[in-house]
Design a protein around this motif. Structure first.
Motif, mmCIF file in Angstrom:
data_model
loop_
_atom_site.group_PDB
_atom_site.id
_atom_site.type_symbol
_atom_site.label_atom_id
_atom_site.label_comp_id
_atom_site.label_asym_id
_atom_site.label_seq_id
_atom_site.Cartn_x
_atom_site.Cartn_y
_atom_site.Cartn_z
ATOM 1 N N TRP A 49 5.434 -13.740 -4.590
ATOM 2 C CA TRP A 49 5.105 -12.176 -5.232
ATOM 3 C C TRP A 49 5.348 -11.342 -4.446
ATOM 4 O O TRP A 49 6.412 -10.007 -4.642
ATOM 5 N N SER A 50 4.669 -11.614 -3.231
ATOM 6 C CA SER A 50 5.490 -10.645 -2.287
ATOM 7 C C SER A 50 6.523 -10.285 -1.946
ATOM 8 O O SER A 50 7.033 -8.655 -1.925
ATOM 9 N N LEU A 51 7.402 -10.509 -2.406
ATOM 10 C CA LEU A 51 8.797 -9.944 -2.225
ATOM 11 C C LEU A 51 9.484 -9.436 -3.442
ATOM 12 O O LEU A 51 10.313 -9.287 -3.023
ATOM 13 N N LEU A 52 8.870 -9.716 -4.292
ATOM 14 C CA LEU A 52 8.866 -8.782 -5.436
ATOM 15 C C LEU A 52 9.233 -6.984 -5.256
ATOM 16 O O LEU A 52 9.722 -6.508 -5.587
ATOM 17 N N SER A 53 8.211 -6.796 -3.797
ATOM 18 C CA SER A 53 8.950 -5.066 -2.929
ATOM 19 C C SER A 53 9.949 -5.046 -2.907
ATOM 20 O O SER A 53 10.494 -4.148 -2.139
ATOM 21 N N ASN A 54 10.790 -5.848 -3.232
ATOM 22 C CA ASN A 54 12.200 -5.532 -2.683
ATOM 23 C C ASN A 54 13.058 -5.101 -3.514
ATOM 24 O O ASN A 54 13.178 -5.769 -4.958
ATOM 25 N N GLY A 55 14.259 -4.288 -3.468
ATOM 26 C CA GLY A 55 15.187 -4.393 -4.219
ATOM 27 C C GLY A 55 15.029 -2.952 -5.072
ATOM 28 O O GLY A 55 13.948 -2.419 -4.522
ATOM 29 N N SER A 56 15.914 -2.864 -6.037
ATOM 30 C CA SER A 56 15.946 -1.186 -6.812
ATOM 31 C C SER A 56 15.172 -1.018 -7.439
ATOM 32 O O SER A 56 14.818 -0.056 -7.509
ATOM 33 N N LEU A 57 14.069 -2.927 -7.540
ATOM 34 C CA LEU A 57 12.645 -2.711 -8.379
ATOM 35 C C LEU A 57 11.471 -2.816 -7.861
ATOM 36 O O LEU A 57 10.228 -3.076 -8.446
ATOM 37 N N GLY A 58 11.813 -2.676 -6.665
ATOM 38 C CA GLY A 58 10.742 -3.212 -5.570
ATOM 39 C C GLY A 58 9.409 -2.138 -5.694
ATOM 40 O O GLY A 58 8.486 -2.401 -5.137
ATOM 41 N N TRP A 59 9.353 -0.383 -5.633
ATOM 42 C CA TRP A 59 8.364 0.393 -6.409
ATOM 43 C C TRP A 59 7.696 -0.205 -7.952
ATOM 44 O O TRP A 59 6.398 0.098 -7.223
ATOM 45 N N LEU A 60 8.014 -1.441 -8.587
ATOM 46 C CA LEU A 60 7.008 -1.475 -9.260
ATOM 47 C C LEU A 60 6.299 -2.328 -8.991
ATOM 48 O O LEU A 60 5.097 -2.343 -9.073
ATOM 49 N N GLN A 61 6.848 -3.369 -7.579
ATOM 50 C CA GLN A 61 5.592 -4.209 -7.052
ATOM 51 C C GLN A 61 4.383 -3.345 -6.008
ATOM 52 O O GLN A 61 3.948 -3.695 -6.016
ATOM 53 N N ILE A 62 5.417 -2.701 -5.918
ATOM 54 C CA ILE A 62 4.737 -1.977 -4.408
ATOM 55 C C ILE A 62 3.685 -0.753 -4.998
ATOM 56 O O ILE A 62 2.413 -1.106 -4.709
ATOM 57 N N ALA A 63 3.859 -0.340 -5.777
ATOM 58 C CA ALA A 63 2.846 -0.029 -7.252
ATOM 59 C C ALA A 63 1.704 -0.556 -6.956
ATOM 60 O O ALA A 63 0.730 0.106 -7.709
ATOM 61 N N ASN A 64 2.561 -1.621 -7.797
ATOM 62 C CA ASN A 64 1.236 -2.552 -8.256
ATOM 63 C C ASN A 64 0.184 -2.650 -7.508
ATOM 64 O O ASN A 64 -0.948 -2.516 -7.686
ATOM 65 N N PHE A 65 0.965 -3.121 -5.610
ATOM 66 C CA PHE A 65 -0.422 -3.445 -4.946
ATOM 67 C C PHE A 65 -1.286 -2.742 -4.759
ATOM 68 O O PHE A 65 -2.560 -2.211 -4.687
ATOM 69 N N VAL A 66 -0.611 -1.163 -4.746
ATOM 70 C CA VAL A 66 -1.227 -0.002 -4.308
ATOM 71 C C VAL A 66 -2.383 -0.399 -5.767
ATOM 72 O O VAL A 66 -3.384 0.756 -5.476
ATOM 73 N N VAL A 67 -2.652 0.073 -6.726
ATOM 74 C CA VAL A 67 -2.911 0.343 -7.656
ATOM 75 C C VAL A 67 -4.128 -0.308 -8.035
ATOM 76 O O VAL A 67 -5.085 -0.677 -8.463
ATOM 77 N N THR A 68 -3.184 -1.941 -7.865
ATOM 78 C CA THR A 68 -4.379 -2.981 -8.248
ATOM 79 C C THR A 68 -5.234 -2.742 -6.583
ATOM 80 O O THR A 68 -7.198 -3.041 -7.227
ATOM 81 N N GLY A 69 -5.232 -2.548 -5.433
ATOM 82 C CA GLY A 69 -5.821 -2.507 -4.392
ATOM 83 C C GLY A 69 -6.896 -1.089 -4.172
ATOM 84 O O GLY A 69 -8.443 -1.546 -4.139
ATOM 85 N N LEU A 70 -6.368 -0.095 -5.036
ATOM 86 C CA LEU A 70 -7.579 1.129 -5.622
ATOM 87 C C LEU A 70 -8.388 0.323 -6.689
ATOM 88 O O LEU A 70 -9.545 1.134 -5.952
ATOM 89 N N MET A 71 -7.627 -0.053 -7.771
ATOM 90 C CA MET A 71 -8.901 -1.375 -8.328
ATOM 91 C C MET A 71 -10.042 -1.677 -8.371
ATOM 92 O O MET A 71 -11.303 -1.609 -8.418
ATOM 93 N N VAL A 72 -9.521 -2.098 -6.821
ATOM 94 C CA VAL A 72 -10.387 -3.450 -6.255
ATOM 95 C C VAL A 72 -11.690 -2.740 -5.405
ATOM 96 O O VAL A 72 -12.737 -2.942 -5.075
ATOM 97 N N LEU A 73 -10.903 -1.173 -4.678
ATOM 98 C CA LEU A 73 -12.005 -0.921 -3.782
ATOM 99 C C LEU A 73 -13.082 -0.149 -4.906
ATOM 100 O O LEU A 73 -14.173 -0.046 -4.347
ATOM 101 N N ALA A 74 -12.234 0.519 -6.163
ATOM 102 C CA ALA A 74 -13.613 0.870 -6.671
ATOM 103 C C ALA A 74 -14.800 0.271 -7.187
ATOM 104 O O ALA A 74 -16.183 0.146 -7.183
ATOM 105 N N ALA A 75 -14.280 -1.302 -7.974
ATOM 106 C CA ALA A 75 -15.103 -2.213 -7.842
ATOM 107 C C ALA A 75 -15.970 -2.550 -6.152
ATOM 108 O O ALA A 75 -17.061 -2.998 -7.032
ATOM 109 N N ALA A 76 -15.573 -3.116 -5.455
ATOM 110 C CA ALA A 76 -15.889 -3.056 -4.090
ATOM 111 C C ALA A 76 -16.970 -2.018 -4.056
ATOM 112 O O ALA A 76 -18.416 -2.668 -3.357
#
Length: 214
Positions: A49-76
């Protein structure tokens, strides 16, 4: 004017933080799967799934990583507050969250024919591609450790579930880290991701319910 006791106020905050532990998995898996099934050239049995960060729509997966990471930080933070004796579990989950944010900022390199037009094979390795792998590896090992550490502070059944979840994810990570892109290893890692996010959700719900009511 009614004054809310400090303990109740603290429990409300902790519950709010733990709620993100339930949301993180569906967010990451849902957004990733939606892209994996619709983006041109992506093969769910072959491409991480990391490869989804590439291409014209790569920003979607980049945002997905960041938003999910922030959620996990809150849960932590919620886990650390809910289990004072198990603060290391919260810290380790926090490292996992931070690694997801870092993985979003450090884009994986195009490889294995994705995005469309990329030559088949491992492709060129850049500094940010290496950093992406390092960040992911640190985060994955940290959440495995968190599952085992937190097991020490749970009931017997939940402790067993934590250990099994951590072990399953470790084996899935070891499989894909071997560099083998066979469908079994790629899909096995997808299953492992689902298992560890399900564990985070179950633990968050359990701790949420254990907090004293108002």
């Amino acid at each position: 004017m009614t004054t809310v006791p400090d303990e109740i106020r603290a429990n409300r905050i902790t519950r709010s933080l733990l709620g993100y532990g339930v949301l993180a998995g569906p967010c990451y898996i849902g957004v990733s799967l939606a892209q994996a099934l619709t983006r041109d050239g992506f093969d769910l049995t072959r491409h991480p799934w990391s490869l989804l960060s590439n291409g014209s729509l790569g920003w979607l997966q980049i945002a997905n990583f960041v938003v999910t990471g922030l959620m996990v930080l809150a849960a932590a933070a919620g886990i650390a507050r809910a289990v004072p004796r198990g603060r290391w579990a919260g810290r380790l989950v926090g490292v996992f969250g931070a690694s997801l944010v870092a993985a979003g900022g450090l884009r994986a390199d195009p490889a294995l024919g994705f995005p469309a037009g990329t030559p088949d094979g491992p492709g060129t390795v850049s500094w940010h591609g290496v950093a992406h792998l390092v960040a992911g590896s640190i985060g994955f090992l940290s959440v495995v450790a968190a599952a085992w550490v937190l097991a020490r502070h749970q009931s017997r059944g939940l402790a067993r579930y934590s250990r099994v979840s951590g072990t399953v994810f470790l084996l899935a990570f070891a499989g894909i880290a071997s560099g083998n892109s066979a469908p079994g290893f790629t899909l096995g890692f997808v299953a492992g991701v689902a298992v560890i996010f399900a564990w985070l959700a179950v633990v968050s719900i359990r701790l949420y319910r254990m907090l004293p009511g108002e």
